[in-house]
Design a protein around this motif. Sequence first.
Motif, PDB file in Angstrom:
ATOM      1  N   ASP A 226      -3.833   1.858  -8.593  1.00 44.47           N
ATOM      2  CA  ASP A 226      -3.041   3.024  -8.970  1.00 44.47           C
ATOM      3  C   ASP A 226      -1.594   2.581  -9.164  1.00 44.47           C
ATOM      4  OD1 ASP A 226      -2.377   5.643  -9.564  1.00 44.47           O
ATOM      5  OD2 ASP A 226      -3.139   6.472  -7.681  1.00 44.47           O
ATOM      6  N   THR A 227      -0.743   3.525  -9.487  1.00 48.33           N
ATOM      7  CA  THR A 227       0.658   3.205  -9.778  1.00 48.33           C
ATOM      8  C   THR A 227       1.590   4.273  -9.226  1.00 48.33           C
ATOM      9  OG1 THR A 227       0.779   4.415 -11.880  1.00 48.33           O
ATOM     10  CG2 THR A 227      -0.061   2.144 -11.968  1.00 48.33           C
ATOM     11  N   PHE A 228       2.839   3.885  -9.056  1.00 48.93           N
ATOM     12  CA  PHE A 228       3.933   4.819  -8.862  1.00 48.93           C
ATOM     13  C   PHE A 228       4.712   4.752 -10.170  1.00 48.93           C
ATOM     14  CE2 PHE A 228       3.663   3.587  -4.166  1.00 48.93           C
ATOM     15  CZ  PHE A 228       2.970   4.731  -3.820  1.00 48.93           C
ATOM     16  N   GLY A 229       4.442   5.689 -11.062  1.00 49.11           N
ATOM     17  CA  GLY A 229       5.073   5.659 -12.382  1.00 49.11           C
ATOM     18  C   GLY A 229       4.788   4.331 -13.060  1.00 49.11           C
ATOM     19  N   LYS A 230       5.791   3.811 -13.754  1.00 48.86           N
ATOM     20  CA  LYS A 230       5.672   2.489 -14.381  1.00 48.86           C
ATOM     21  C   LYS A 230       6.495   1.469 -13.604  1.00 48.86           C
ATOM     22  CE  LYS A 230       4.729   4.074 -19.054  1.00 48.86           C
ATOM     23  NZ  LYS A 230       5.178   4.058 -20.456  1.00 48.86           N
ATOM     24  N   ARG A 231       6.702   1.739 -12.303  1.00 48.99           N
ATOM     25  CA  ARG A 231       7.529   0.861 -11.472  1.00 48.99           C
ATOM     26  C   ARG A 231       6.716  -0.032 -10.542  1.00 48.99           C
ATOM     27  NH1 ARG A 231       8.573   5.508  -9.203  1.00 48.99           N
ATOM     28  NH2 ARG A 231       8.706   4.545  -7.172  1.00 48.99           N
ATOM     29  N   VAL A 232       5.556   0.485 -10.084  1.00 47.92           N
ATOM     30  CA  VAL A 232       4.786  -0.214  -9.054  1.00 47.92           C
ATOM     31  C   VAL A 232       3.291  -0.123  -9.373  1.00 47.92           C
ATOM     32  CG1 VAL A 232       4.226  -0.289  -6.580  1.00 47.92           C
ATOM     33  CG2 VAL A 232       6.513   0.440  -7.307  1.00 47.92           C
ATOM     34  N   ILE A 233       2.589  -1.259  -9.223  1.00 48.55           N
ATOM     35  CA  ILE A 233       1.134  -1.294  -9.334  1.00 48.55           C
ATOM     36  C   ILE A 233       0.608  -1.710  -7.963  1.00 48.55           C
ATOM     37  CG2 ILE A 233      -0.866  -2.392 -10.423  1.00 48.55           C
ATOM     38  CD1 ILE A 233       0.874  -2.789 -12.936  1.00 48.55           C
ATOM     39  N   PHE A 234      -0.405  -0.979  -7.491  1.00 52.11           N
ATOM     40  CA  PHE A 234      -0.909  -1.258  -6.151  1.00 52.11           C
ATOM     41  C   PHE A 234      -2.401  -1.030  -6.052  1.00 52.11           C
ATOM     42  CE2 PHE A 234       0.668   3.143  -6.204  1.00 52.11           C
ATOM     43  CZ  PHE A 234      -0.427   3.848  -5.706  1.00 52.11           C
ATOM     44  N   LEU A 235      -2.979  -1.595  -4.990  1.00 51.31           N
ATOM     45  CA  LEU A 235      -4.362  -1.335  -4.621  1.00 51.31           C
ATOM     46  C   LEU A 235      -4.343  -0.090  -3.741  1.00 51.31           C
ATOM     47  CD1 LEU A 235      -5.480  -4.962  -3.696  1.00 51.31           C
ATOM     48  CD2 LEU A 235      -5.486  -3.844  -5.946  1.00 51.31           C
ATOM     49  N   SER A 236      -5.143   0.886  -4.102  1.00 53.29           N
ATOM     50  CA  SER A 236      -5.193   2.139  -3.346  1.00 53.29           C
ATOM     51  C   SER A 236      -5.893   1.926  -2.011  1.00 53.29           C
ATOM     52  CB  SER A 236      -5.948   3.207  -4.125  1.00 53.29           C
ATOM     53  OG  SER A 236      -5.272   3.524  -5.310  1.00 53.29           O
ATOM     54  N   VAL A 237      -5.384   2.586  -0.996  1.00 51.83           N
ATOM     55  CA  VAL A 237      -5.996   2.556   0.325  1.00 51.83           C
ATOM     56  C   VAL A 237      -6.445   3.976   0.639  1.00 51.83           C
ATOM     57  CG1 VAL A 237      -5.605   2.137   2.788  1.00 51.83           C
ATOM     58  CG2 VAL A 237      -4.523   0.645   1.074  1.00 51.83           C
ATOM     59  N   GLY A 238      -7.707   4.112   1.003  1.00 58.16           N
ATOM     60  CA  GLY A 238      -8.246   5.429   1.328  1.00 58.16           C
ATOM     61  C   GLY A 238      -7.510   6.059   2.491  1.00 58.16           C
ATOM     62  N   ARG A 239      -7.182   7.330   2.341  1.00 56.85           N
ATOM     63  CA  ARG A 239      -6.493   8.063   3.402  1.00 56.85           C
ATOM     64  C   ARG A 239      -7.534   8.495   4.432  1.00 56.85           C
ATOM     65  NH1 ARG A 239      -1.370   9.958   1.820  1.00 56.85           N
ATOM     66  NH2 ARG A 239      -1.517  11.746   3.207  1.00 56.85           N
ATOM     67  N   SER A 240      -7.438   7.947   5.616  1.00 53.86           N
ATOM     68  CA  SER A 240      -8.371   8.309   6.678  1.00 53.86           C
ATOM     69  C   SER A 240      -7.576   8.915   7.828  1.00 53.86           C
ATOM     70  CB  SER A 240      -9.131   7.076   7.157  1.00 53.86           C
ATOM     71  OG  SER A 240      -8.242   6.167   7.785  1.00 53.86           O
ATOM     72  N   GLU A 241      -8.259   9.702   8.637  1.00 49.38           N
ATOM     73  CA  GLU A 241      -7.579  10.333   9.765  1.00 49.38           C
ATOM     74  C   GLU A 241      -6.970   9.314  10.726  1.00 49.38           C
ATOM     75  OE1 GLU A 241      -8.264  13.669  13.258  1.00 49.38           O
ATOM     76  OE2 GLU A 241      -9.818  13.334  11.771  1.00 49.38           O
ATOM     77  N   PRO A 242      -7.709   8.231  11.103  1.00 50.45           N
ATOM     78  CA  PRO A 242      -7.094   7.259  12.013  1.00 50.45           C
ATOM     79  C   PRO A 242      -5.833   6.613  11.438  1.00 50.45           C
ATOM     80  CG  PRO A 242      -9.462   6.916  11.900  1.00 50.45           C
ATOM     81  CD  PRO A 242      -9.112   7.919  10.842  1.00 50.45           C
ATOM     82  N   LEU A 243      -5.834   6.323  10.151  1.00 44.66           N
ATOM     83  CA  LEU A 243      -4.661   5.719   9.511  1.00 44.66           C
ATOM     84  C   LEU A 243      -3.488   6.693   9.517  1.00 44.66           C
ATOM     85  CD1 LEU A 243      -3.231   3.479   7.913  1.00 44.66           C
ATOM     86  CD2 LEU A 243      -4.328   4.387   5.844  1.00 44.66           C
ATOM     87  N   LEU A 244      -3.737   7.926   9.154  1.00 49.31           N
ATOM     88  CA  LEU A 244      -2.665   8.924   9.108  1.00 49.31           C
ATOM     89  C   LEU A 244      -2.104   9.199  10.510  1.00 49.31           C
ATOM     90  CD1 LEU A 244      -4.182  11.395   6.490  1.00 49.31           C
ATOM     91  CD2 LEU A 244      -2.466   9.612   6.107  1.00 49.31           C
ATOM     92  N   LEU A 245      -2.972   9.242  11.509  1.00 47.85           N
ATOM     93  CA  LEU A 245      -2.512   9.464  12.885  1.00 47.85           C
ATOM     94  C   LEU A 245      -1.690   8.281  13.394  1.00 47.85           C
ATOM     95  CD1 LEU A 245      -5.671  11.141  14.469  1.00 47.85           C
ATOM     96  CD2 LEU A 245      -3.476  12.231  13.929  1.00 47.85           C
ATOM     97  N   LEU A 246      -2.090   7.060  13.043  1.00 48.63           N
ATOM     98  CA  LEU A 246      -1.326   5.881  13.445  1.00 48.63           C
ATOM     99  C   LEU A 246       0.065   5.906  12.818  1.00 48.63           C
ATOM    100  CD1 LEU A 246      -0.917   3.113  14.746  1.00 48.63           C
ATOM    101  CD2 LEU A 246      -2.122   2.116  12.760  1.00 48.63           C
ATOM    102  N   GLN A 247       0.142   6.217  11.538  1.00 48.35           N
ATOM    103  CA  GLN A 247       1.442   6.266  10.875  1.00 48.35           C
ATOM    104  C   GLN A 247       2.321   7.345  11.494  1.00 48.35           C
ATOM    105  OE1 GLN A 247       2.843   8.752   8.618  1.00 48.35           O
ATOM    106  NE2 GLN A 247       4.637   7.495   8.169  1.00 48.35           N
TER     107      GLN A 247
END
Length: 182
Positions: free
Chosen positions: A82-103
Amino acid sequence: MKVLQKYFLALVPPPEILDRVQGIKLQLREEFGIKYALKSPAHITLKMPFSYNQAKETLLLERLAEQMQEQRPFDLKLTGVDTFGKRVIFLSVGRSEPLLLLQERLKVFCKRELHLVDELSDRNFHPHMTVAFKDLKEGHFYEVLDRVKELAADTEYSTGELTLLKRIDGAWFPHRRVPFGG
């Protein structure tokens, strides 16, 4: 004397994923001259770079270890490109509850314990692994994006530690790993 050092908190993938993402970055450098993303290992940023007194680094690590005592290992999924506009290209990481709670836990920790300001990236967490940014030319954007899509593969892995990265001579290095305690 107080010496401020730059750090950030992230999840660094296991060696096989790290090598695969590094390979994508190296391929982009070879084909398109894109090299800025090579200044850090593949990672999912949980707290953006911040300045901290280097003399208190041991205390920081002790506090982080306390925070990670209740954290259990969990699975992460890389799910396409995926991308952030035409500025950044990245590998998407699935949003999971454990990840969101850790952040969220780390956001609160950094605000209360380290007295860091709540940044926009803290409030709008979008987990990802960047492969191209900063020196990504708009004229090559779609060509680079297509190449990353060819090279990337969906994968799943387990994470069980937080990494404190430190900036040294303009690049970021995994400085200390803080294992999850659960």
